[in-house]
Motif scaffolding. Structure first.
Motif, PDB file in Angstrom:
ATOM      1  N   LEU A  51      60.035  39.323  32.814  1.00  0.00           N
ATOM      2  CA  LEU A  51      59.488  40.843  33.340  1.00  0.00           C
ATOM      3  C   LEU A  51      60.204  41.581  32.745  1.00  0.00           C
ATOM      4  O   LEU A  51      61.973  42.093  33.597  1.00  0.00           O
ATOM      5  CB  LEU A  51      59.171  41.166  34.801  1.00  0.00           C
ATOM      6  N   ILE A  52      60.016  42.663  32.171  1.00  0.00           N
ATOM      7  CA  ILE A  52      60.379  44.017  31.698  1.00  0.00           C
ATOM      8  C   ILE A  52      59.842  45.476  32.541  1.00  0.00           C
ATOM      9  O   ILE A  52      58.013  45.222  31.545  1.00  0.00           O
ATOM     10  CB  ILE A  52      60.819  44.678  30.263  1.00  0.00           C
ATOM     11  N   ALA A  53      60.078  45.527  33.395  1.00  0.00           N
ATOM     12  CA  ALA A  53      59.151  46.858  34.409  1.00  0.00           C
ATOM     13  C   ALA A  53      58.536  48.260  33.557  1.00  0.00           C
ATOM     14  O   ALA A  53      59.736  48.451  32.091  1.00  0.00           O
ATOM     15  CB  ALA A  53      60.617  47.568  34.883  1.00  0.00           C
ATOM     16  N   PRO A  54      57.279  48.722  33.225  1.00  0.00           N
ATOM     17  CA  PRO A  54      56.523  49.549  32.046  1.00  0.00           C
ATOM     18  C   PRO A  54      58.259  51.115  32.577  1.00  0.00           C
ATOM     19  O   PRO A  54      58.600  51.121  33.972  1.00  0.00           O
ATOM     20  CB  PRO A  54      55.344  49.256  32.458  1.00  0.00           C
ATOM     21  N   THR A  55      57.474  52.205  32.005  1.00  0.00           N
ATOM     22  CA  THR A  55      58.410  52.778  31.348  1.00  0.00           C
ATOM     23  C   THR A  55      57.076  54.248  31.891  1.00  0.00           C
ATOM     24  O   THR A  55      56.316  54.542  30.923  1.00  0.00           O
ATOM     25  CB  THR A  55      59.304  53.088  30.660  1.00  0.00           C
ATOM     26  N   GLU A  56      57.235  55.631  32.638  1.00  0.00           N
ATOM     27  CA  GLU A  56      55.792  56.388  32.719  1.00  0.00           C
ATOM     28  C   GLU A  56      56.598  57.066  31.706  1.00  0.00           C
ATOM     29  O   GLU A  56      57.312  58.013  31.756  1.00  0.00           O
ATOM     30  CB  GLU A  56      56.001  56.949  34.398  1.00  0.00           C
ATOM     31  N   ILE A  57      55.468  57.919  31.471  1.00  0.00           N
ATOM     32  CA  ILE A  57      55.723  59.241  30.472  1.00  0.00           C
ATOM     33  C   ILE A  57      54.679  60.464  30.269  1.00  0.00           C
ATOM     34  O   ILE A  57      54.178  60.049  31.418  1.00  0.00           O
ATOM     35  CB  ILE A  57      55.954  58.917  28.373  1.00  0.00           C
ATOM     36  N   ALA A  58      55.141  61.575  30.032  1.00  0.00           N
ATOM     37  CA  ALA A  58      54.310  62.620  30.260  1.00  0.00           C
ATOM     38  C   ALA A  58      52.924  62.290  29.580  1.00  0.00           C
ATOM     39  O   ALA A  58      52.545  62.086  28.364  1.00  0.00           O
ATOM     40  CB  ALA A  58      54.939  63.621  29.694  1.00  0.00           C
ATOM     41  N   ALA A  59      52.159  63.154  30.175  1.00  0.00           N
ATOM     42  CA  ALA A  59      50.174  62.709  29.517  1.00  0.00           C
ATOM     43  C   ALA A  59      50.475  63.808  27.770  1.00  0.00           C
ATOM     44  O   ALA A  59      50.331  63.133  27.683  1.00  0.00           O
ATOM     45  CB  ALA A  59      49.685  63.442  30.452  1.00  0.00           C
ATOM     46  N   THR A  60      52.109  64.619  27.931  1.00  0.00           N
ATOM     47  CA  THR A  60      51.484  65.323  26.518  1.00  0.00           C
ATOM     48  C   THR A  60      52.181  64.736  25.548  1.00  0.00           C
ATOM     49  O   THR A  60      51.909  64.839  24.247  1.00  0.00           O
ATOM     50  CB  THR A  60      52.721  66.829  27.297  1.00  0.00           C
ATOM     51  N   ASP A  61      52.503  63.383  26.475  1.00  0.00           N
ATOM     52  CA  ASP A  61      53.198  62.152  24.848  1.00  0.00           C
ATOM     53  C   ASP A  61      52.553  61.333  24.603  1.00  0.00           C
ATOM     54  O   ASP A  61      52.245  59.917  23.973  1.00  0.00           O
ATOM     55  CB  ASP A  61      54.483  61.472  25.393  1.00  0.00           C
ATOM     56  N   ALA A  62      51.088  61.238  25.355  1.00  0.00           N
ATOM     57  CA  ALA A  62      50.843  59.386  25.811  1.00  0.00           C
ATOM     58  C   ALA A  62      49.186  59.737  24.648  1.00  0.00           C
ATOM     59  O   ALA A  62      48.851  60.854  24.700  1.00  0.00           O
ATOM     60  CB  ALA A  62      50.297  59.630  27.164  1.00  0.00           C
ATOM     61  N   CYS A 111      47.047  58.218  24.668  1.00  0.00           N
ATOM     62  CA  CYS A 111      45.151  58.471  24.838  1.00  0.00           C
ATOM     63  C   CYS A 111      45.132  59.200  25.968  1.00  0.00           C
ATOM     64  O   CYS A 111      44.366  59.571  26.433  1.00  0.00           O
ATOM     65  CB  CYS A 111      45.715  57.132  26.745  1.00  0.00           C
ATOM     66  N   LYS A 112      46.408  60.446  25.616  1.00  0.00           N
ATOM     67  CA  LYS A 112      45.007  61.820  26.524  1.00  0.00           C
ATOM     68  C   LYS A 112      44.658  62.903  25.573  1.00  0.00           C
ATOM     69  O   LYS A 112      45.033  63.828  25.519  1.00  0.00           O
ATOM     70  CB  LYS A 112      46.754  62.255  27.325  1.00  0.00           C
ATOM     71  N   MET A 137      41.611  54.676  24.495  1.00  0.00           N
ATOM     72  CA  MET A 137      41.286  54.606  25.719  1.00  0.00           C
ATOM     73  C   MET A 137      41.061  54.337  26.700  1.00  0.00           C
ATOM     74  O   MET A 137      41.372  53.124  27.514  1.00  0.00           O
ATOM     75  CB  MET A 137      39.232  54.458  25.022  1.00  0.00           C
ATOM     76  N   ILE A 138      40.766  55.258  28.034  1.00  0.00           N
ATOM     77  CA  ILE A 138      41.083  55.283  28.910  1.00  0.00           C
ATOM     78  C   ILE A 138      39.303  55.590  29.923  1.00  0.00           C
ATOM     79  O   ILE A 138      39.203  56.398  29.560  1.00  0.00           O
ATOM     80  CB  ILE A 138      42.334  55.641  29.990  1.00  0.00           C
ATOM     81  N   ILE A 139      39.396  55.067  30.619  1.00  0.00           N
ATOM     82  CA  ILE A 139      37.866  55.088  31.514  1.00  0.00           C
ATOM     83  C   ILE A 139      38.020  54.768  33.139  1.00  0.00           C
ATOM     84  O   ILE A 139      38.563  54.022  33.492  1.00  0.00           O
ATOM     85  CB  ILE A 139      36.605  53.767  30.740  1.00  0.00           C
ATOM     86  N   GLU A 140      37.740  55.782  33.680  1.00  0.00           N
ATOM     87  CA  GLU A 140      37.865  56.469  34.943  1.00  0.00           C
ATOM     88  C   GLU A 140      36.804  55.815  35.771  1.00  0.00           C
ATOM     89  O   GLU A 140      35.646  57.299  35.379  1.00  0.00           O
ATOM     90  CB  GLU A 140      39.458  57.270  35.225  1.00  0.00           C
ATOM     91  N   ARG A 195      41.977  58.529  22.470  1.00  0.00           N
ATOM     92  CA  ARG A 195      42.407  59.094  20.786  1.00  0.00           C
ATOM     93  C   ARG A 195      41.900  59.718  20.202  1.00  0.00           C
ATOM     94  O   ARG A 195      40.440  60.093  21.138  1.00  0.00           O
ATOM     95  CB  ARG A 195      43.262  58.089  20.255  1.00  0.00           C
ATOM     96  N   ARG A 196      42.208  60.743  19.279  1.00  0.00           N
ATOM     97  CA  ARG A 196      41.430  61.077  18.599  1.00  0.00           C
ATOM     98  C   ARG A 196      40.763  60.352  17.250  1.00  0.00           C
ATOM     99  O   ARG A 196      41.568  59.579  17.175  1.00  0.00           O
ATOM    100  CB  ARG A 196      41.999  62.403  17.648  1.00  0.00           C
ATOM    101  N   GLU A 197      39.658  59.876  17.511  1.00  0.00           N
ATOM    102  CA  GLU A 197      38.860  59.396  16.639  1.00  0.00           C
ATOM    103  C   GLU A 197      38.960  57.918  16.772  1.00  0.00           C
ATOM    104  O   GLU A 197      39.926  56.998  16.698  1.00  0.00           O
ATOM    105  CB  GLU A 197      38.687  59.508  15.386  1.00  0.00           C
TER     106      GLU A 197
END
Length: 579
Positions: free
Chosen positions: A198-209, A211-212, A354-357, A396-398
């Motif tokens: 297990l390697i825990a995930p790391t949260e990043i800023a939305a501006t660096d993602a 998928c945003k 893509m993320i669908i919420e 993401r774009r396209e």
């Protein structure tokens, strides 16, 4: 390119002897280069003449020395892959991608093309297909749409930064690449007490993602504008069938699962979580607690590690449920980057396409299906399944979207999910040599053993039949049989198995709900078969005769090498006369 310009069967047959790589084939098809009876200059000498003689191979014309490969396959560059795009780029560099500029799925061309690829190259030897544009409901929808991203077995190695195993001088499906990748994950498990690291995930800023890059809410959302397709004329409609669906339970935490999702409108998706699956249990538990709404996020086209975990049972460890994104990080060897959803608290892969919420109304169940399922038969229509009211879409774009021709193509990469089962089986049954849950025939499992005493084959077969939920037909063979080779398995059953005394039938066992042959949903029978050589103590012959090929290999140990040098090209390139 007009219809009829390309004879796909002819093109694929000529491709095998053309010297082209997979990545060039799509361009050749699009340009019409493989038109009927046309022979480009890059065909090997004599190709046109051989066809003119109706495919008859003249020995004197074909005795060219076999040229050794210049180098062994190289490890995949860019590993570990942060996104599906990075992974596909590695497949492309290895010649495992075919690009098709346009395909008409209103005429089900994409489905038929993939079936043809499987007919020619097998489930585990076909390339990844990328469709730039797809005709859906009379309109050309911009892709790209990915198909068979996990199908070719060289990809099993490439996902872990390993060099695929060359099968040279033969051109056959590389099951040894699968074994190499499985062995890699077995070592990770062995070094971690039998559990996935297990390697825990790391949260990043939305501006660096990634998928945003685009965020849609409310009436701006229309999922029908994207390249989600109806796979088969028998399906209820267009499906999102590779989504990684995030659900939550207050005690057991977050689950990531893959379910068939019928796209019923711009902002409505049917969510078919099967009874017994974790997502279904989460939603039912929320309803039992009196909740009216359950929130979900759906991550589409994630990196290969999240994808392989979401489609498996890797989270079920000996110490309870493990975080699936941490398992994905452990398989990748580094922390995955995640980001918070827009309208709920789910942390999702930051570099998904893509993320669908959305929200699931727990007191409103609606019909869904039918849909072509994983066993290769149509799954039934269901009168009551959960559904999602979409509240936000980020992408993401396209965006690159993935489709699975369920029942025809492979699911996610399988080496990682098989590794723990194999490790546990070898610990419980030390005579086990190899093991394979055959996705080409769902429910068929073959195990090879180094037989050390009478009855050992049946002991192992019974153990697997009882322990493995998916194993409906369990066959145990001797160590000289390749458990991935269906021809060898059938030959062993024909020559070494005696049905009376070497067979155990279980009348009622937990069964795959999608199995169309069961009388009662989720319950079915199983069979355990000992197809090892029978010893005298098992009513076998006093001396079991050796195989003809074994005698050849021992009596003439250089024969195959001599043939490969002199006639290897003939063996690989020969095709029967066109009729």
């Amino acid at each position: 390119m007009t219809r009829g310009q390309v004879n796909f069967g002819h093109a694929l047959a000529r491709f095998r002897s053309s010297g082209l790589t997979w990545d060039k084939l799509g361009i050749a098809l699009a340009s019409g280069e493989f038109r009927e009876r046309r022979y480009p200059s890059h065909f090997p000498p004599g190709a046109a003449q051989r066809h003119a003689r109706h495919g008859r191979c003249r020995q004197h014309a074909e005795q060219r020395p076999l040229q050794a490969k210049s180098s062994a396959p190289a490890p995949a560059a860019g590993w570990p892959f942060a996104s599906m795009r990075d992974y596909i780029a590695a497949l492309d560099k290895a010649g495992l991608v075919v690009r098709i500029p346009r395909i008409d799925q209103d005429e089900f061309e994409a489905a038929a093309l993939f079936y043809r690829m499987r007919d020619e190259h097998g489930m585990r030897g076909a390339p990844t297909l990328i469709f730039a544009e797809v005709r859906i409901d009379g309109k050309w929808r911009k892709g790209p749409l990915l198909v068979n991203e996990s199908g070719h077995l060289d990809a099993e190695c490439m996902a872990f930064g390993l060099a695929p195993v060359s099968e040279w001088p033969l051109t056959k499906v590389p099951y040894n690449s699968y074994r190499k990748a499985r062995g890699h994950v077995e070592k990770l498990l062995a070094d971690n007490g039998g559990e996935y690291p297990l390697i825990a995930p790391t949260e990043i800023a939305a501006t660096d993602a990634h998928c945003k890059e685009v965020i849609l809410r409310g009436d701006d959302i229309d999922l029908t504008h994207f390249a989600f397709i109806k796979c088969n004329p028998g399906d209820a409609g267009r499906y999102i069938n590779t989504a990684n669906v995030f659900t939550r339970h207050p005690t057991y935490g977050v689950n990531v699962g893959t379910y068939r999702c019928h796209l019923r409108g711009p902002r409505e998706i049917a969510l078919n979580t099967e009874p017994g699956q974790t997502g279904y249990r989460h939603l039912m538990a929320a309803r039992d607690r009196g909740e009216k709404i359950a929130k979900v996020s759906m991550a589409l086209t994630c990196d290969p590690y999240v994808w392989m975990v979401a489609g498996s049972k890797m989270a079920y460890g000996s110490k309870g449920f493990a975080d699936e994104l941490s398992i994905a990080g452990g398989l990748a060897g580094r922390s995955l980057q995640i980001v918070r959803s827009e309208t709920n608290d789910f942390m999702v892969p930051a570099h998904a396409e893509m993320i669908i919420e959305g929200e699931v109304p727990l007191d409103d169940m609606r019909p869904e299906g039918p849909y072509g399922e994983m066993v290769g038969y149509q799954g039934r229509r269901k009168e009551e399944v959960f559904w999602v009211r979409v509240t936000a879409v980020t992408h993401r774009r396209e965006p690159w979207l993935m489709n699975n021709f369920t029942g025809a193509q492979a699911g996610s990469l399988m080496a990682a999910s098989h590794a723990r089962s194999f490790l546990r089986l070898k610990k419980a049954q030390p005579t086990v040599i190899d093991y394979f849950d055959d996705t080409r025939a769902v429910g068929f499992t073959c195990i090879s053993i180094r037989k050390d005493q009478p009855g050992r084959g049946m002991e192992v077969a019974q153990h697997v039949a009882k322990a493995n939920f998916f194993s409906k037909i369990v066959v145990v063979v001797d160590e000289d049989i390749d458990v991935t080779n269906q021809e060898q398995i059938l030959a062993a059953m024909g020559a070494r198995w005696q049905p009376f005394g070497s067979t155990e039938v279980y009348e009622s066992q937990p069964a795959l709900p999608l199995d169309p042959s069961t009388e009662k949903l989720g319950r079915g029978s199983k069979i355990a078969i000992d197809a090892t050589r029978k010893w005298p103590e098992e009513n076998g012959p006093s001396v079991f005769p050796p195989m003809n090929r074994t005698l050849l290999e021992k009596g003439a140990p250089e024969a195959f090498a001599r043939v490969d040098r002199q006639w290897g090209e003939l063996v690989r390139n020969w095709r029967p006369a066109k009729r």
